[in-house]
Write a protein that holds these residues in place. Structure first.
Motif, PDB file in Angstrom:
ATOM      1  N   VAL A   1     -28.182   3.858  -5.122  1.00  0.00           N
ATOM      2  CA  VAL A   1     -28.249   5.044  -5.991  1.00  0.00           C
ATOM      3  C   VAL A   1     -28.032   6.331  -5.199  1.00  0.00           C
ATOM      4  O   VAL A   1     -27.179   7.149  -5.546  1.00  0.00           O
TER       5      VAL A   1
ATOM      6  N   GLN B   1     -23.000  16.416 -13.793  1.00  0.00           N
ATOM      7  CA  GLN B   1     -23.005  15.684 -15.072  1.00  0.00           C
ATOM      8  C   GLN B   1     -23.869  16.404 -16.118  1.00  0.00           C
ATOM      9  O   GLN B   1     -23.583  16.341 -17.317  1.00  0.00           O
TER      10      GLN B   1
ATOM     11  N   ASP C   1     -36.616   4.238  -6.410  1.00  0.00           N
ATOM     12  CA  ASP C   1     -37.903   4.871  -6.088  1.00  0.00           C
ATOM     13  C   ASP C   1     -38.925   3.869  -5.537  1.00  0.00           C
ATOM     14  O   ASP C   1     -40.052   4.256  -5.201  1.00  0.00           O
TER      15      ASP C   1
ATOM     16  N   SER D   1     -26.675   8.760 -14.748  1.00  0.00           N
ATOM     17  CA  SER D   1     -27.660   9.717 -14.233  1.00  0.00           C
ATOM     18  C   SER D   1     -28.851   9.829 -15.182  1.00  0.00           C
ATOM     19  O   SER D   1     -28.689  10.119 -16.369  1.00  0.00           O
TER      20      SER D   1
HETATM   21  C1  EPZ Z   1     -34.353  10.837 -11.161  1.00  0.00           C
HETATM   22  O1  EPZ Z   1     -33.654  11.787 -10.383  1.00  0.00           O
HETATM   23  C2  EPZ Z   1     -35.742  10.744 -10.579  1.00  0.00           C
HETATM   24  N1  EPZ Z   1     -36.363  12.055 -10.647  1.00  0.00           N
HETATM   25  C3  EPZ Z   1     -35.690  10.237  -9.142  1.00  0.00           C
HETATM   26  O2  EPZ Z   1     -37.016   9.984  -8.744  1.00  0.00           O
HETATM   27  C4  EPZ Z   1     -34.919   8.917  -9.082  1.00  0.00           C
HETATM   28  O3  EPZ Z   1     -34.711   8.553  -7.734  1.00  0.00           O
HETATM   29  C5  EPZ Z   1     -33.564   9.020  -9.775  1.00  0.00           C
HETATM   30  O4  EPZ Z   1     -33.734   9.543 -11.120  1.00  0.00           O
HETATM   31  C6  EPZ Z   1     -32.836   7.685  -9.906  1.00  0.00           C
HETATM   32  O5  EPZ Z   1     -33.636   6.780 -10.609  1.00  0.00           O
HETATM   33  C7  EPZ Z   1     -36.898  12.464 -11.796  1.00  0.00           C
HETATM   34  O6  EPZ Z   1     -36.911  11.776 -12.805  1.00  0.00           O
HETATM   35  C8  EPZ Z   1     -37.529  13.812 -11.797  1.00  0.00           C
HETATM   36  P1  EPZ Z   1     -29.946  10.735 -11.128  1.00  0.00           P
HETATM   37  P2  EPZ Z   1     -32.261  12.354 -10.886  1.00  0.00           P
HETATM   38  O7  EPZ Z   1     -29.333  11.898 -11.822  1.00  0.00           O
HETATM   39  O8  EPZ Z   1     -32.285  12.391 -12.378  1.00  0.00           O
HETATM   40  C9  EPZ Z   1     -25.699  11.117  -8.902  1.00  0.00           C
HETATM   41  C10 EPZ Z   1     -38.926  10.048  -7.385  1.00  0.00           C
HETATM   42  O9  EPZ Z   1     -39.176   9.630  -6.250  1.00  0.00           O
HETATM   43  N2  EPZ Z   1     -25.515  12.280  -9.769  1.00  0.00           N
HETATM   44  O10 EPZ Z   1     -30.181   9.487 -11.899  1.00  0.00           O
HETATM   45  O11 EPZ Z   1     -32.001  13.617 -10.176  1.00  0.00           O
HETATM   46  C11 EPZ Z   1     -26.773  11.362  -7.838  1.00  0.00           C
HETATM   47  O12 EPZ Z   1     -26.235  12.001  -6.706  1.00  0.00           O
HETATM   48  C12 EPZ Z   1     -37.595  10.726  -7.667  1.00  0.00           C
HETATM   49  O13 EPZ Z   1     -39.707   9.993  -8.337  1.00  0.00           O
HETATM   50  C13 EPZ Z   1     -24.297  12.926  -9.808  1.00  0.00           C
HETATM   51  O14 EPZ Z   1     -23.349  12.556  -9.105  1.00  0.00           O
HETATM   52  O15 EPZ Z   1     -31.287  11.208 -10.411  1.00  0.00           O
HETATM   53  C14 EPZ Z   1     -27.280   9.961  -7.571  1.00  0.00           C
HETATM   54  O16 EPZ Z   1     -26.437   9.343  -6.645  1.00  0.00           O
HETATM   55  C15 EPZ Z   1     -36.762  10.899  -6.451  1.00  0.00           C
HETATM   56  N3  EPZ Z   1     -24.143  14.001 -10.625  1.00  0.00           N
HETATM   57  C16 EPZ Z   1     -27.128   9.255  -8.919  1.00  0.00           C
HETATM   58  O17 EPZ Z   1     -26.215  10.049  -9.673  1.00  0.00           O
HETATM   59  C17 EPZ Z   1     -25.142  14.452 -11.443  1.00  0.00           C
HETATM   60  O18 EPZ Z   1     -24.930  15.428 -12.169  1.00  0.00           O
HETATM   61  C18 EPZ Z   1     -28.412   9.108  -9.727  1.00  0.00           C
HETATM   62  O19 EPZ Z   1     -29.050  10.375  -9.860  1.00  0.00           O
HETATM   63  C19 EPZ Z   1     -26.378  13.794 -11.398  1.00  0.00           C
HETATM   64  C20 EPZ Z   1     -26.537  12.714 -10.563  1.00  0.00           C
END
Ligand code: EPZ
Length: 433
Positions: free
Chosen positions: A330, A127, A308, A166
Motif C-alpha cells: 500500500v 484522488q 496498518d 484510496s
Molecule cells: C488511511 O489513510 C488510513 N488513515 C491509514 O491509516 C491507512 O494506512 C491507509 O488508509 C490505508 O489503509 C486514516 O484513515 C486516517 P489511502 P489514507 O488514501 O486514506 C495512494 C494508521 O496507522 N493515494 O488509502 O491517507 C497512497 O499514496 C493510518 O491508522 C494516491 O495515490 O490512505 C497510498 O499508496 C496510517 N492518491 C494508497 O493510495 C490519493 O489521492 C492508499 O492510500 C490518495 C492515496
C-alpha cells in the motif's frame, strides 16, 4: 515527554476490551459538520486524534457536549466558518475529511494541508481532488491551504473512477456527494470496514448511500442531513495489535467487543504462524503456547492484510522459526521502524517494499523509539516479548490511536508503565494517521 518502561518476557493473560475505531471516528466526527441538528456519537475512542478533531469542529462553531467518556453530542446548526486553523488541522492527516464535509454542506472549504508523513514516501491527495473537481468544485492549494469552492454553492453528482484504491478519497467523496444535487457513483472504491461505517453514519442521518463495502458506491444526494444517534464500530487494528502482542509474548487473551469478520485477514495469518484463535460472537480467544512458524505476508486494501498491521506482524515474525517475507503493497516506504527492532536483536533486511525476516530465538530489551502510530505499537509488542527492560520514547504517536494502552496491557499482566520526563515534545507532533 512520556516514555514507556517495559520489563518484557512475561506472557499475557486475561481480557481486553477494544475501543471504537480510530479511522472511522476521524471521518465520522468531521461528517457531523454536515448535519443540521444534533448527532449523538457513541463508542468514540479516547485518543488524541479524536480530541483534535472535536476541537477543530468547535473552532468552526460546533457545539459539543460530552455525555460520557465515549459518547458526545455534536450540534453543527450554527457553523460560522468554513476555514480551519493551520495549527490543529495540520496535526492530523484526517483533517482532509473536513474538505469533503464542508464542501458538501456549504459549497466551500478552506482547510490547512494535512501534515507530511512519518513513514516515508509521499501521501498524495490527487484522488480526493479529482473527486471534488468531478463534483463541480474548483480546488486549489495556496498558502498551505486547500481551497475548494463551487459557483452555485452546491456540488453536482457525477461518476468518479478512482485511479488508486484510496480509503481517504472514497470517504471524502462519499461525504461531499451525500448532499450534492443528483446521483454520484464511485467506482474502484476502497472497501475497509470504516468505509461502511461512515456510509451507515451518513444514512442514519438521512443520506442515501448504497454499496459501501463493495467497489461501487452509489450516492443519491439529499438536501439536508438531520440529527440522529450512531455507534462507531470496534477498531480492527487495535484488536489486531493485541492479538499480535499475545502471539509475540505468549499467553491467552480474550479480545472483546470486536467484529470477527473484520479480523479474518489478521486471524488467518496468525493461525498460519501457529497461534490458536477461537472465534465467538463478538470476541476472539487468542492463545500462543508453542513456537511461532514462518509465513509470508503481503499488505493490500481490505479484505487483504492491512498495512496498518504490517509493523506489528513483522515484529511477531521476527520471533518465528525460519525466514518470512513481508511485502508492503500500500505505502511506498513503511519500514523505518525496522532499525529499532534490530536494536533488540531482530534480523531483518529491507529491500524496497519487501522485508526479509530471519526469525531469532529471542529479542533483548533496549532503548527504542516510536516513529509513528503503528511503528510505535510494534515497539510495544517487541518490548513485551523481549527479555529484560526496554524504554520506548516518542509514545505520543502511540497515544494518537490507542486508548489507554498502558492500562489495558497492565490488566493483562504486562509490566509496562508510563513515566513523564522533562522535555519538549512539540517537534514530535505526529502528522500521520
Ligand atoms: C488511511 O489513510 C488510513 N488513515 C491509514 O491509516 C491507512 O494506512 C491507509 O488508509 C490505508 O489503509 C486514516 O484513515 C486516517 P489511502 P489514507 O488514501 O486514506 C495512494 C494508521 O496507522 N493515494 O488509502 O491517507 C497512497 O499514496 C493510518 O491508522 C494516491 O495515490 O490512505 C497510498 O499508496 C496510517 N492518491 C494508497 O493510495 C490519493 O489521492 C492508499 O492510500 C490518495 C492515496
Amino acid at each position: 515527554m512520556t516514555k514507556y518502561i517495559v520489563q518484557g518476557g512475561k506472557p499475557l493473560f486475561g481480557e481486553v476490551e477494544i475501543s471504537g475505531a480510530k479511522n472511522a471516528a476521524v471521518a465520522i466526527i468531521p461528517a457531523a459538520l454536515m448535519v443540521d441538528g444534533t448527532c449523538r456519537i457513541e463508542n468514540i475512542p479516547q485518543i488524541s486524534d479524536v480530541t483534535r478533531c472535536l476541537k477543530i469542529l468547535e473552532q468552526l462553531g460546533a457545539q459539543i457536549r460530552t455525555i460520557n467518556r465515549h459518547t458526545v453530542e455534536i450540534n453543527c446548526s450554527r457553523i460560522h466558518s468554513t476555514r480551519t486553523s493551520q495549527e490543529l488541522a495540520r496535526k492530523i492527516r484526517a483533517s482532509y475529511y473536513l474538505v469533503g464535509a464542508l464542501l458538501g454542506r456549504f459549497g466551500r472549504a478552506e482547510v490547512a494541508m494535512p501534515g507530511g508523513c512519518n513513514f516515508g514516501g509521499t501521501r498524495p491527495i490527487d484522488q480526493h481532488v479529482k473527486g471534488f473537481s468531478s463534483l463541480g468544485a474548483k480546488v486549489v492549494v495556496e498558502g498551505g491551504f486547500i481551497h475548494a469552492s463551487t459557483d452555485s454553492g452546491r456540488l453536482k453528482g457525477a461518476n468518479i473512477y478512482l485511479d488508486v484504491v484510496s480509503v481517504g478519497a472514497t470517504m471524502n467523496i462519499m461525504m461531499a456527494a451525500a448532499m450534492a444535487q443528483g446521483n454520484t457513483v464511485i467506482e474502484n472504491a476502497a472497501k475497509e470496514p470504516h468505509i461502511v461505517d461512515l456510509a451507515n453514519f451518513l444514512n442514519s442521518m438521512g443520506a442515501n448511500v448504497r454499496g459501501a463495502g463493495t467497489d461501487t458506491i452509489k450516492i443519491q444526494g439529499v438536501d439536508r442531513l438531520r440529527g440522529g444517534s450512531y455507534a462507531i464500530i470496534p477498531d480492527q487494528i487495535e484488536a489486531g495489535t493485541y492479538m499480535a502482542a499475545v502471539a509475540a509474548a505468549g499467553g491467552q487473551v480474550l479480545v472483546k467487543n470486536i467484529i470477527p469478520k473484520h479480523m479474518d485477514c489478521i486471524t488467518a495469518k496468525l493461525v498460519e504462524m501457529g497461534v490458536e484463535v477461537e472465534e465467538h460472537e463478538d470476541t476472539l480467544l487468542v492463545r500462543r503456547t508453542g513456537n511461532l512458524q514462518r509465513t509470508n505476508v503481503k499488505t493490500m486494501p481490505y479484505p487483504g492484510f492491512p498495512t496498518d498491521m504490517q509493523p506489528q506482524i513483522t515484529t511477531v515474525l521476527s520471533l518465528a522459526e525460519g525466514t518470512s517475507l513481508v511485502t508492503e503493497g500500500v505505502w511506498s516506504n513503511r519500514y523505518r521502524y525496522v532499525d529499532e527492532l534490530r536494536r533488540l536483536g531482530a534480523n531483518i533486511q529491507v529491500d524496497e517494499k519487501t522485508a526479509v525476516v530471519e526469525g531469532v530465538d529471542h529479542l533483548t530489551g533496549a532503548p527504542i523509539q516510536a516513529y509513528d502510530l503503528r511503528a510505535g505499537a510494534a515497539m510495544v509488542i517487541a518490548a513485551l516479548a523481549a527479555h529484560g527492560e526496554s524504554e520506548i520514547s516518542c509514545v505520543q504517536y502511540i497515544e494518537r490511536g490507542y486508548e489507554d494502552i498502558v492500562e489495558k496491557l497492565r490488566r493483562l499482566g504486562a509490566d509496562i508503565r508510563a513515566v513523564e520526563e522533562p522535555g519538549d515534545s512539540g517537534e514530535l507532533e505526529a502528522h500521520i494517521g
